[in-house]
Scaffold this motif. Structure first.
Motif, PDB file in Angstrom:
ATOM      1  N   ARG A 129     -20.698  19.821 -25.464  1.00  0.00           N
ATOM      2  CA  ARG A 129     -21.527  19.196 -24.435  1.00  0.00           C
ATOM      3  C   ARG A 129     -20.638  18.385 -23.500  1.00  0.00           C
ATOM      4  N   PRO A 130     -20.934  18.402 -22.227  1.00  0.00           N
ATOM      5  CA  PRO A 130     -20.113  17.608 -21.304  1.00  0.00           C
ATOM      6  C   PRO A 130     -20.313  16.120 -21.581  1.00  0.00           C
ATOM      7  N   PRO A 131     -19.327  15.298 -21.276  1.00  0.00           N
ATOM      8  CA  PRO A 131     -19.478  13.852 -21.518  1.00  0.00           C
ATOM      9  C   PRO A 131     -20.677  13.309 -20.753  1.00  0.00           C
ATOM     10  N   ALA A 132     -21.400  12.400 -21.395  1.00  0.00           N
ATOM     11  CA  ALA A 132     -22.570  11.803 -20.748  1.00  0.00           C
ATOM     12  C   ALA A 132     -22.109  10.882 -19.623  1.00  0.00           C
ATOM     13  N   GLU A 133     -22.861  10.885 -18.545  1.00  0.00           N
ATOM     14  CA  GLU A 133     -22.511  10.047 -17.395  1.00  0.00           C
ATOM     15  C   GLU A 133     -22.951   8.604 -17.649  1.00  0.00           C
ATOM     16  N   VAL A 134     -22.051   7.659 -17.457  1.00  0.00           N
ATOM     17  CA  VAL A 134     -22.351   6.253 -17.716  1.00  0.00           C
ATOM     18  C   VAL A 134     -23.206   5.695 -16.576  1.00  0.00           C
ATOM     19  N   PRO A 135     -24.412   5.190 -16.879  1.00  0.00           N
ATOM     20  CA  PRO A 135     -25.268   4.619 -15.820  1.00  0.00           C
ATOM     21  C   PRO A 135     -24.615   3.396 -15.191  1.00  0.00           C
ATOM     22  N   GLY A 136     -24.992   3.142 -13.951  1.00  0.00           N
ATOM     23  CA  GLY A 136     -24.395   2.033 -13.215  1.00  0.00           C
ATOM     24  C   GLY A 136     -24.586   0.684 -13.871  1.00  0.00           C
ATOM     25  N   ALA A 141     -22.319  -3.934 -16.778  1.00  0.00           N
ATOM     26  CA  ALA A 141     -22.382  -4.853 -17.918  1.00  0.00           C
ATOM     27  C   ALA A 141     -21.075  -4.814 -18.710  1.00  0.00           C
ATOM     28  N   LEU A 142     -20.491  -3.631 -18.847  1.00  0.00           N
ATOM     29  CA  LEU A 142     -19.234  -3.506 -19.593  1.00  0.00           C
ATOM     30  C   LEU A 142     -18.077  -4.170 -18.851  1.00  0.00           C
ATOM     31  N   GLU A 143     -18.140  -4.159 -17.516  1.00  0.00           N
ATOM     32  CA  GLU A 143     -17.089  -4.815 -16.721  1.00  0.00           C
ATOM     33  C   GLU A 143     -17.047  -6.318 -16.990  1.00  0.00           C
ATOM     34  N   LYS A 144     -18.199  -6.864 -17.375  1.00  0.00           N
ATOM     35  CA  LYS A 144     -18.291  -8.305 -17.633  1.00  0.00           C
ATOM     36  C   LYS A 144     -17.941  -8.662 -19.077  1.00  0.00           C
ATOM     37  N   ASN A 145     -17.752  -7.658 -19.915  1.00  0.00           N
ATOM     38  CA  ASN A 145     -17.448  -7.914 -21.327  1.00  0.00           C
ATOM     39  C   ASN A 145     -16.302  -7.009 -21.758  1.00  0.00           C
ATOM     40  N   ARG A 146     -15.084  -7.554 -21.719  1.00  0.00           N
ATOM     41  CA  ARG A 146     -13.899  -6.736 -22.018  1.00  0.00           C
ATOM     42  C   ARG A 146     -13.921  -6.134 -23.408  1.00  0.00           C
ATOM     43  N   LYS A 147     -14.397  -6.939 -24.372  1.00  0.00           N
ATOM     44  CA  LYS A 147     -14.407  -6.476 -25.763  1.00  0.00           C
ATOM     45  C   LYS A 147     -15.311  -5.256 -25.922  1.00  0.00           C
ATOM     46  N   ALA A 148     -16.525  -5.368 -25.368  1.00  0.00           N
ATOM     47  CA  ALA A 148     -17.473  -4.252 -25.445  1.00  0.00           C
ATOM     48  C   ALA A 148     -16.936  -3.035 -24.703  1.00  0.00           C
ATOM     49  N   ALA A 149     -16.297  -3.276 -23.546  1.00  0.00           N
ATOM     50  CA  ALA A 149     -15.749  -2.174 -22.747  1.00  0.00           C
ATOM     51  C   ALA A 149     -14.659  -1.430 -23.512  1.00  0.00           C
ATOM     52  N   ALA A 150     -13.811  -2.175 -24.233  1.00  0.00           N
ATOM     53  CA  ALA A 150     -12.729  -1.560 -24.994  1.00  0.00           C
ATOM     54  C   ALA A 150     -13.284  -0.698 -26.133  1.00  0.00           C
ATOM     55  N   VAL A 151     -14.318  -1.222 -26.797  1.00  0.00           N
ATOM     56  CA  VAL A 151     -14.946  -0.472 -27.899  1.00  0.00           C
ATOM     57  C   VAL A 151     -15.607   0.794 -27.361  1.00  0.00           C
ATOM     58  N   PHE A 152     -16.340   0.651 -26.254  1.00  0.00           N
ATOM     59  CA  PHE A 152     -17.022   1.807 -25.666  1.00  0.00           C
ATOM     60  C   PHE A 152     -16.008   2.878 -25.262  1.00  0.00           C
ATOM     61  N   ALA A 153     -14.891   2.445 -24.672  1.00  0.00           N
ATOM     62  CA  ALA A 153     -13.868   3.399 -24.237  1.00  0.00           C
ATOM     63  C   ALA A 153     -13.287   4.169 -25.417  1.00  0.00           C
ATOM     64  N   ALA A 154     -13.226   3.510 -26.585  1.00  0.00           N
ATOM     65  CA  ALA A 154     -12.644   4.140 -27.777  1.00  0.00           C
ATOM     66  C   ALA A 154     -13.644   5.004 -28.548  1.00  0.00           C
ATOM     67  N   PHE A 155     -14.926   4.890 -28.196  1.00  0.00           N
ATOM     68  CA  PHE A 155     -15.961   5.664 -28.893  1.00  0.00           C
ATOM     69  C   PHE A 155     -15.762   7.164 -28.706  1.00  0.00           C
ATOM     70  N   SER A 156     -16.258   7.935 -29.667  1.00  0.00           N
ATOM     71  CA  SER A 156     -16.289   9.392 -29.531  1.00  0.00           C
ATOM     72  C   SER A 156     -17.346   9.737 -28.485  1.00  0.00           C
ATOM     73  N   PRO A 157     -17.294  10.930 -27.897  1.00  0.00           N
ATOM     74  CA  PRO A 157     -18.320  11.316 -26.909  1.00  0.00           C
ATOM     75  C   PRO A 157     -19.743  11.198 -27.457  1.00  0.00           C
ATOM     76  N   SER A 158     -19.937  11.532 -28.736  1.00  0.00           N
ATOM     77  CA  SER A 158     -21.297  11.453 -29.301  1.00  0.00           C
ATOM     78  C   SER A 158     -21.756  10.005 -29.427  1.00  0.00           C
ATOM     79  N   ASN A 159     -20.842   9.094 -29.796  1.00  0.00           N
ATOM     80  CA  ASN A 159     -21.215   7.678 -29.892  1.00  0.00           C
ATOM     81  C   ASN A 159     -21.567   7.114 -28.512  1.00  0.00           C
ATOM     82  N   LYS A 160     -20.815   7.531 -27.502  1.00  0.00           N
ATOM     83  CA  LYS A 160     -21.128   7.084 -26.135  1.00  0.00           C
ATOM     84  C   LYS A 160     -22.496   7.610 -25.711  1.00  0.00           C
ATOM     85  N   ARG A 161     -22.728   8.899 -26.007  1.00  0.00           N
ATOM     86  CA  ARG A 161     -23.986   9.529 -25.602  1.00  0.00           C
ATOM     87  C   ARG A 161     -25.190   8.859 -26.256  1.00  0.00           C
TER      88      ARG A 161
END
Length: 200
Positions: A129-136, A141-161
Protein backbone atom coordinates in the motif's frame (compact mmCIF):
# COMPACT_ATOMS: atom_id res chain seq x y z
CA UNK A 1 -13.70 -30.06 31.65
CA UNK A 2 -12.83 -26.44 31.13
CA UNK A 3 -10.91 -24.27 33.54
CA UNK A 4 -11.51 -20.89 35.14
CA UNK A 5 -8.56 -18.64 35.77
CA UNK A 6 -8.62 -16.62 39.03
CA UNK A 7 -6.89 -13.82 37.11
CA UNK A 8 -10.07 -13.47 35.04
CA UNK A 9 -12.11 -13.19 38.26
CA UNK A 10 -9.73 -10.44 39.39
CA UNK A 11 -9.95 -8.70 36.00
CA UNK A 12 -13.74 -8.60 36.18
CA UNK A 13 -13.72 -7.46 39.81
CA UNK A 14 -11.50 -4.46 39.07
CA UNK A 15 -13.41 -3.45 35.91
CA UNK A 16 -15.85 -0.55 35.93
CA UNK A 17 -19.22 -1.27 37.51
CA UNK A 18 -21.10 -1.13 34.18
CA UNK A 19 -18.63 -3.61 32.65
CA UNK A 20 -18.87 -6.42 35.22
CA UNK A 21 -22.28 -7.83 34.20
CA UNK A 22 -21.28 -7.66 30.52
CA UNK A 23 -18.04 -9.57 31.14
CA UNK A 24 -19.85 -12.15 33.31
CA UNK A 25 -22.51 -12.63 30.62
CA UNK A 26 -19.89 -13.20 27.91
CA UNK A 27 -17.80 -15.47 30.13
CA UNK A 28 -20.74 -17.67 31.11
CA UNK A 29 -21.90 -17.96 27.50
CA UNK A 30 -18.47 -19.19 26.41
CA UNK A 31 -18.34 -21.78 29.22
CA UNK A 32 -21.91 -22.91 28.56
CA UNK A 33 -21.39 -23.57 24.86
CA UNK A 34 -17.76 -24.66 25.02
CA UNK A 35 -17.45 -26.73 28.24
CA UNK A 36 -13.80 -27.59 27.53
CA UNK A 37 -12.69 -23.98 27.22
CA UNK A 38 -9.53 -22.92 29.08
CA UNK A 39 -9.28 -19.41 30.49
CA UNK A 40 -6.07 -17.41 30.46
CA UNK A 41 -4.79 -13.83 30.32
CA UNK A 42 -3.01 -12.60 27.19
CA UNK A 43 -2.05 -9.01 26.43
CA UNK A 44 -3.57 -8.05 29.79
CA UNK A 45 -7.06 -9.28 28.77
CA UNK A 46 -9.09 -12.47 29.34
CA UNK A 47 -8.74 -15.04 26.56
CA UNK A 48 -10.62 -18.29 26.04
CA UNK A 49 -8.71 -21.16 24.43
CA UNK A 50 -10.17 -24.28 22.85
CA UNK A 51 -7.65 -26.17 20.72
CA UNK A 52 -6.03 -22.79 20.20
CA UNK A 53 -7.28 -19.22 20.74
CA UNK A 54 -11.08 -19.09 20.54
CA UNK A 55 -12.25 -15.66 21.70
CA UNK A 56 -11.36 -12.78 24.01
CA UNK A 57 -12.96 -9.92 25.91
CA UNK A 58 -11.81 -6.67 27.43
CA UNK A 59 -13.15 -3.79 29.51
CA UNK A 60 -12.24 -0.15 28.95
CA UNK A 61 -13.31 3.03 30.71
CA UNK A 62 -16.59 3.40 28.85
CA UNK A 63 -17.14 0.20 26.89
CA UNK A 64 -16.38 -3.51 26.64
CA UNK A 65 -15.18 -5.45 23.62
CA UNK A 66 -15.59 -9.06 22.59
CA UNK A 67 -14.23 -10.90 19.60
CA UNK A 68 -13.39 -14.24 18.06
CA UNK A 69 -9.80 -15.04 17.16
CA UNK A 70 -10.89 -16.26 13.72
CA UNK A 71 -13.95 -14.03 13.52
CA UNK A 72 -12.92 -12.66 10.12
CA UNK A 73 -13.73 -16.10 8.68
CA UNK A 74 -17.39 -16.11 9.72
CA UNK A 75 -18.32 -12.56 10.74
CA UNK A 76 -18.19 -10.71 7.44
CA UNK A 77 -20.43 -7.88 8.63
CA UNK A 78 -18.61 -7.31 11.93
CA UNK A 79 -18.62 -3.67 13.01
CA UNK A 80 -15.00 -3.59 14.08
CA UNK A 81 -14.31 0.02 13.18
CA UNK A 82 -13.12 1.52 16.44
CA UNK A 83 -13.13 -1.29 18.99
CA UNK A 84 -11.14 -4.42 19.59
CA UNK A 85 -13.23 -7.46 18.64
CA UNK A 86 -16.08 -7.72 16.16
CA UNK A 87 -19.07 -6.27 18.00
CA UNK A 88 -18.22 -2.60 18.38
CA UNK A 89 -18.33 -0.78 21.70
CA UNK A 90 -20.51 -2.74 24.12
CA UNK A 91 -21.80 -0.55 26.95
CA UNK A 92 -24.67 -2.78 28.16
CA UNK A 93 -25.64 -6.46 27.95
CA UNK A 94 -28.39 -5.62 25.44
CA UNK A 95 -25.67 -4.41 23.03
CA UNK A 96 -23.85 -7.75 23.17
CA UNK A 97 -24.93 -10.60 20.88
CA UNK A 98 -28.04 -12.40 22.17
CA UNK A 99 -27.73 -15.85 23.75
CA UNK A 100 -28.80 -17.81 20.66
CA UNK A 101 -26.66 -15.74 18.30
CA UNK A 102 -23.67 -15.98 20.63
CA UNK A 103 -24.12 -19.75 20.90
CA UNK A 104 -24.00 -20.03 17.11
CA UNK A 105 -20.86 -17.92 16.86
CA UNK A 106 -19.12 -19.94 19.58
CA UNK A 107 -19.95 -23.20 17.80
CA UNK A 108 -18.60 -21.83 14.51
CA UNK A 109 -15.38 -20.71 16.20
CA UNK A 110 -15.01 -24.11 17.89
CA UNK A 111 -15.48 -25.93 14.56
CA UNK A 112 -12.77 -23.83 12.91
CA UNK A 113 -10.32 -24.77 15.68
CA UNK A 114 -11.37 -28.43 15.60
CA UNK A 115 -10.77 -28.52 11.83
CA UNK A 116 -7.43 -26.71 12.16
CA UNK A 117 -8.56 -23.89 9.86
CA UNK A 118 -6.17 -20.94 9.80
CA UNK A 119 -6.95 -17.38 8.69
CA UNK A 120 -5.67 -16.67 5.18
CA UNK A 121 -2.19 -15.19 5.30
CA UNK A 122 -1.45 -12.14 3.24
CA UNK A 123 0.67 -13.06 0.26
CA UNK A 124 4.10 -11.48 0.17
CA UNK A 125 3.85 -10.64 -3.52
CA UNK A 126 0.80 -8.42 -2.98
CA UNK A 127 1.47 -4.85 -4.02
CA UNK A 128 2.41 -2.75 -0.97
CA UNK A 129 0.00 0.00 0.00
CA UNK A 130 1.30 3.48 -0.72
CA UNK A 131 2.29 5.52 2.35
CA UNK A 132 -0.65 7.32 3.91
CA UNK A 133 -0.69 11.07 3.36
CA UNK A 134 -0.17 13.04 6.57
CA UNK A 135 -3.06 15.51 7.13
CA UNK A 136 -2.16 19.15 7.58
CA UNK A 137 -3.41 19.39 11.17
CA UNK A 138 -1.33 16.37 12.21
CA UNK A 139 1.77 17.72 10.46
CA UNK A 140 1.31 21.08 12.21
CA UNK A 141 0.83 19.42 15.62
CA UNK A 142 3.96 17.30 15.14
CA UNK A 143 5.98 20.41 14.26
CA UNK A 144 5.18 21.72 17.74
CA UNK A 145 6.27 18.51 19.48
CA UNK A 146 9.74 17.29 18.51
CA UNK A 147 9.50 14.11 20.55
CA UNK A 148 6.23 13.03 18.94
CA UNK A 149 7.54 14.00 15.49
CA UNK A 150 10.66 11.85 15.95
CA UNK A 151 8.59 8.84 17.04
CA UNK A 152 6.15 9.28 14.15
CA UNK A 153 9.02 9.53 11.66
CA UNK A 154 10.44 6.25 12.99
CA UNK A 155 7.10 4.42 12.81
CA UNK A 156 6.49 1.70 10.22
CA UNK A 157 4.09 2.67 7.39
CA UNK A 158 1.31 0.63 9.03
CA UNK A 159 1.78 2.37 12.40
CA UNK A 160 1.63 5.76 10.67
CA UNK A 161 -1.47 4.72 8.74
CA UNK A 162 -3.29 3.60 11.93
CA UNK A 163 -2.93 7.07 13.44
CA UNK A 164 -3.80 8.87 10.20
CA UNK A 165 -6.91 6.75 9.58
CA UNK A 166 -8.04 7.14 13.21
CA UNK A 167 -7.79 10.91 12.79
CA UNK A 168 -9.42 11.18 9.37
CA UNK A 169 -12.30 8.81 10.29
CA UNK A 170 -13.55 11.27 12.94
CA UNK A 171 -16.98 12.52 11.86
CA UNK A 172 -17.01 15.67 14.02
CA UNK A 173 -14.36 18.35 14.26
CA UNK A 174 -14.50 18.18 18.06
CA UNK A 175 -13.77 14.43 17.92
CA UNK A 176 -10.92 15.01 15.48
CA UNK A 177 -9.30 17.60 17.74
CA UNK A 178 -9.53 15.26 20.74
CA UNK A 179 -7.98 12.43 18.72
CA UNK A 180 -5.26 14.73 17.43
CA UNK A 181 -4.29 15.77 20.98
CA UNK A 182 -4.41 12.13 22.14
CA UNK A 183 -2.34 10.96 19.18
CA UNK A 184 0.43 13.49 19.80
CA UNK A 185 0.47 12.63 23.51
CA UNK A 186 0.79 8.89 22.79
CA UNK A 187 3.44 9.42 20.12
CA UNK A 188 5.48 11.57 22.49
CA UNK A 189 5.44 8.55 24.82
CA UNK A 190 6.60 6.29 21.97
CA UNK A 191 3.26 4.48 21.69
CA UNK A 192 1.67 3.15 18.49
CA UNK A 193 -2.06 3.72 18.00
CA UNK A 194 -3.09 0.29 19.34
CA UNK A 195 -0.56 0.10 22.19
CA UNK A 196 -3.29 -0.87 24.70
CA UNK A 197 -3.79 -4.20 22.96
CA UNK A 198 -0.08 -5.03 22.88
CA UNK A 199 0.54 -5.13 26.62
CA UNK A 200 1.64 -8.54 27.82
Amino acid sequence: MGTRDPRVDAYIARSAEFARPILEYLREAVHQHCPEVQETIKWSSPFFDYRGPLCHMAAFKQHCAFGFWKGALFLADAKNAEAMGQFGRITAIKEAPGRKVLAGYIRQAMKLNEDGVQPARKTKDAAPRPPAEVPGDLAAALEKNRKAAAVFAAFSPSNKREYIEWLTEAKREETRQKRLAQAVEWMAEGKPRNWKYMQG
